[in-house]
Design a protein around this motif. Sequence first.
Motif, PDB file in Angstrom:
ATOM      1  N   GLU A 153      -3.627   6.649 -13.799  1.00 18.65           N
ATOM      2  CA  GLU A 153      -4.170   6.558 -12.327  1.00 18.65           C
ATOM      3  C   GLU A 153      -3.555   6.052 -11.802  1.00 18.65           C
ATOM      4  O   GLU A 153      -4.347   4.279 -11.942  1.00 18.65           O
ATOM      5  N   ILE A 154      -3.293   5.442 -10.886  1.00 12.50           N
ATOM      6  CA  ILE A 154      -3.280   4.146  -9.467  1.00 12.50           C
ATOM      7  C   ILE A 154      -5.447   4.163  -9.849  1.00 12.50           C
ATOM      8  O   ILE A 154      -6.051   4.824  -8.872  1.00 12.50           O
TER       9      ILE A 154
ATOM     10  N   LEU B  42     -12.388   5.166   0.446  1.00 10.16           N
ATOM     11  CA  LEU B  42     -11.985   6.624   0.455  1.00 10.16           C
ATOM     12  C   LEU B  42     -11.071   6.380   1.124  1.00 10.16           C
ATOM     13  O   LEU B  42      -9.895   7.377   1.252  1.00 10.16           O
ATOM     14  N   TYR B  43     -10.238   6.336   2.570  1.00 13.48           N
ATOM     15  CA  TYR B  43      -9.653   6.295   3.742  1.00 13.48           C
ATOM     16  C   TYR B  43      -8.430   6.315   2.415  1.00 13.48           C
ATOM     17  O   TYR B  43      -7.518   6.868   2.766  1.00 13.48           O
ATOM     18  N   TYR B  44      -8.275   4.959   1.755  1.00 14.05           N
ATOM     19  CA  TYR B  44      -7.080   4.531   1.108  1.00 14.05           C
ATOM     20  C   TYR B  44      -6.883   5.407   0.343  1.00 14.05           C
ATOM     21  O   TYR B  44      -5.174   6.008   0.558  1.00 14.05           O
ATOM     22  N   ILE B  45      -7.928   5.960  -0.896  1.00 20.25           N
ATOM     23  CA  ILE B  45      -7.433   7.007  -1.650  1.00 20.25           C
ATOM     24  C   ILE B  45      -7.060   8.241  -0.561  1.00 20.25           C
ATOM     25  O   ILE B  45      -5.895   9.235  -1.228  1.00 20.25           O
ATOM     26  N   TYR B  46      -7.875   8.577   0.229  1.00 20.46           N
ATOM     27  CA  TYR B  46      -7.316   9.914   1.176  1.00 20.46           C
ATOM     28  C   TYR B  46      -5.475   9.886   1.687  1.00 20.46           C
ATOM     29  O   TYR B  46      -5.024  11.162   1.686  1.00 20.46           O
ATOM     30  N   TYR B  47      -5.565   8.554   2.062  1.00 17.14           N
ATOM     31  CA  TYR B  47      -4.022   8.251   2.625  1.00 17.14           C
ATOM     32  C   TYR B  47      -3.141   8.634   1.628  1.00 17.14           C
ATOM     33  O   TYR B  47      -1.768   9.074   1.751  1.00 17.14           O
TER      34      TYR B  47
ATOM     35  N   LYS C  78      -2.691  12.325   0.633  1.00 19.61           N
ATOM     36  CA  LYS C  78      -1.245  12.683   1.736  1.00 19.61           C
ATOM     37  C   LYS C  78      -0.103  12.426   1.216  1.00 19.61           C
ATOM     38  O   LYS C  78       0.971  13.288   1.678  1.00 19.61           O
ATOM     39  N   PHE C  79       0.852  11.209   0.013  1.00 21.92           N
ATOM     40  CA  PHE C  79       1.782  11.540  -0.168  1.00 21.92           C
ATOM     41  C   PHE C  79       2.096  11.672  -1.385  1.00 21.92           C
ATOM     42  O   PHE C  79       2.646  11.464  -2.257  1.00 21.92           O
ATOM     43  N   GLY C  80       0.695  12.420  -2.196  1.00 22.21           N
ATOM     44  CA  GLY C  80       1.131  13.100  -3.046  1.00 22.21           C
ATOM     45  C   GLY C  80       0.495  11.941  -4.133  1.00 22.21           C
ATOM     46  O   GLY C  80       0.436  12.990  -6.156  1.00 22.21           O
ATOM     47  N   ILE C  81       0.161  10.783  -4.461  1.00 25.05           N
ATOM     48  CA  ILE C  81      -0.763  10.131  -4.702  1.00 25.05           C
ATOM     49  C   ILE C  81      -1.909  10.224  -5.591  1.00 25.05           C
ATOM     50  O   ILE C  81      -3.304   9.581  -4.133  1.00 25.05           O
ATOM     51  N   LYS C  82      -2.048  10.264  -6.617  1.00 25.47           N
ATOM     52  CA  LYS C  82      -3.551  10.321  -6.764  1.00 25.47           C
ATOM     53  C   LYS C  82      -4.265   9.006  -7.181  1.00 25.47           C
ATOM     54  O   LYS C  82      -3.530   7.881  -8.200  1.00 25.47           O
TER      55      LYS C  82
ATOM     56  N   ARG D  62     -14.397   8.002  -5.365  1.00 25.09           N
ATOM     57  CA  ARG D  62     -13.443   9.347  -5.273  1.00 25.09           C
ATOM     58  C   ARG D  62     -13.373   9.931  -4.490  1.00 25.09           C
ATOM     59  O   ARG D  62     -14.227   9.837  -3.782  1.00 25.09           O
ATOM     60  N   LEU D  63     -12.376  10.902  -3.943  1.00 24.52           N
ATOM     61  CA  LEU D  63     -11.921  11.032  -2.900  1.00 24.52           C
ATOM     62  C   LEU D  63     -12.398  12.807  -3.434  1.00 24.52           C
ATOM     63  O   LEU D  63     -11.860  13.363  -4.213  1.00 24.52           O
TER      64      LEU D  63
END
Length: 164
Positions: A71-72, A92-97, A100-104, A121-122
């Motif tokens: 996991e990244i 949290l925003y970075y993870i959310y962002y 949105k591109f399907g990257i967990k 964690r989101l």
Amino acid sequence: MLEDMYVRGTQVNYYFVCKTKLWLFSKNVSMEQESDLVKLGSLLQRQFFGREEKDVSIGPIAIDVLRRGDEIEIVEVKKSDSIEKADYYQVLYYIYYLSKFGIKAKGRISYPKKKKVVEVRLEENKAIEEVLEKIAETLSGEMPKPEYKSYCRKCAYFEFCFCG
Ligand code: SF4
């Protein structure tokens, strides 16, 4: 919420630090490069995370350290934990962002000087989406009046706010 995808992580952080700072920074009134604290942040990054992938820019987000594994993992390196909530929402925003591109991804905030780590964690989108809405609201209005805070003297905008 396509418009949210242009928000920078720094803006999310500044939303919690100071609305005036968020506004000034977002309107390109940039004085940040003059601040020694910013230089110190880069120095800490190099010192503690020498072999990782550093300063990774993806669209409007700039991740301090990126670790690839099953996991990244996003690592944000901070000098001080004085406004931990701002750091938390930034990551949290970075993870959310990325989601949105399907990257967990998962996140970690590192405070090397304090030997402290905070995991992020989101779990759901609501909290960060509310913050993004409030940022848009703040930026659509006049500059919020500067209010003196304990950390103002260390801020790159101090002279602009209080010595005009
Ligand atoms: S000096 Fe204080 S009020 Fe002005 S932008 Fe910085 S933190 Fe905000």
